[in-house]
Write an enzyme that holds these catalytic residues in place. Sequence first.
Site: not given
Length: 461
Positions: A91, A187-188, A384, A436
């Site tokens: 996130g 991701s994060y 992505d 992603h």
Amino acid sequence: MNHFLHSVLCLLYIFSFYYFVGKCHSLSSIDQEKDWIKYLPGQPANVGFNQYSGYVTVNHTAGRALFYWLTEAPTNRGPESRPLVLWLNGGPGCSSVAFGAAEEIGPFRINSDGKTLYLNPYSWNHLANLLFLESPAGVGYSYSNTSSDLYTAGDQRTAVDAYTFLVNWFERFPQYKHRDFYIAGESYAGHYVPQLSQIVYERNKGVQNPVINFKGFLVGNPVTDDYHDYIGTFEHWWTHGLISDSTYKILGITCDSGSGTHPSSECIKALELAEQEMGNIDPYSIYTPPCNDNSSLRQRLRGHYPWMSRAYDPCTERYSEIYFNIPEVQKALHSNITGIPYPWKTCSDIVGNYWGDSPLSMLPIYQELIAAGLRIWVFSGDTDAVVPLTATRYSIDALKLPTVVNWYPWYDNKKVGGWSQVYKGLTFVTVTGAGHEVPLHRPRLAFILFRSFLENKPMPS
């Protein structure tokens, strides 16, 4: 002391030792029993594996408690001999239950009615026991009794709380102590996974037979190094025709030294301009339609591309927000026990918007853990545009690792599934046609990748 008295005292000592050990085991068994999920509303019959979920307090003073969901391997696949894998979404502020569990690697997927579930044939729990964690506090069902915690979250506290969670969780589930353990995410979580891995590794130093038997980590489309990520991201946008030449040049100037989490105002303006030029696309998967309200458009597109209905539903995130807000579901999951005064959401607006400390680079941690000999794999879906393939390649290249096996295609049923390169201490894998969330877009290919990671074997060539 006579021989008889000595023998009696020895017997009393042995009895008391086993009594307290048994007492501890019985307490953990009681806690496990409380967390056992008997049945989830809408789930298929005879799922064939055990599930547990609940809360683990990570800070008693602040009242921070993190929610977890454990989906064990099927009983016919021997869960007691399978490794344990912790999955984290990023996130920052997004739920591992919403994404990792419900639409990527977990055993269930949610139907479009938002009320019923179906089995994911490529769930990673066929190969490992999966532990999903909603982190930090304020994300999903995880909560804090100190409301300011939601406005002061950051990398460091997230990592420390996640480690505290693990220590306490292993006490609740002692059968997983000393089991092979891996950390994975996307991701994060490209920040979360290495940072937590570093804490576990450093706390294990010098410990014989550590409780958290950490073997390595796996990250997908990860935020890694702000400088190199930015270079690769803007290059991806430009080379894929998403932005103009002029905007590409402006981005390179205004975002040259900024932070990915806290960009400068000039960089933000350039990013907003880029977003306008991209138009109504799904940046997480640039060749599939976004989740628009016009469902007839999606049906027409699926008519032209029938594989899409099976491989990717762009509205799947909406189904999670329906399902995990159903009171009967929350009761079955032992969640929302404090009556959180806001609905469960896939991502927290507060936590994400008020994120605090965020180091510019994870590369120093990579260097430390590579030197430690841990297993490290990085994978990337190549459609992505949020954390694209080129960004990850630039970041990995900055590590300046010697190449062991040069770039080669890997295959599934004689079709190219992607490409891979093996470096000294790190394996990099791409997945063709994946956005992603690689396991959402290409579930079978992601399953093959995970199997290769666990077996520590090259991708099938």
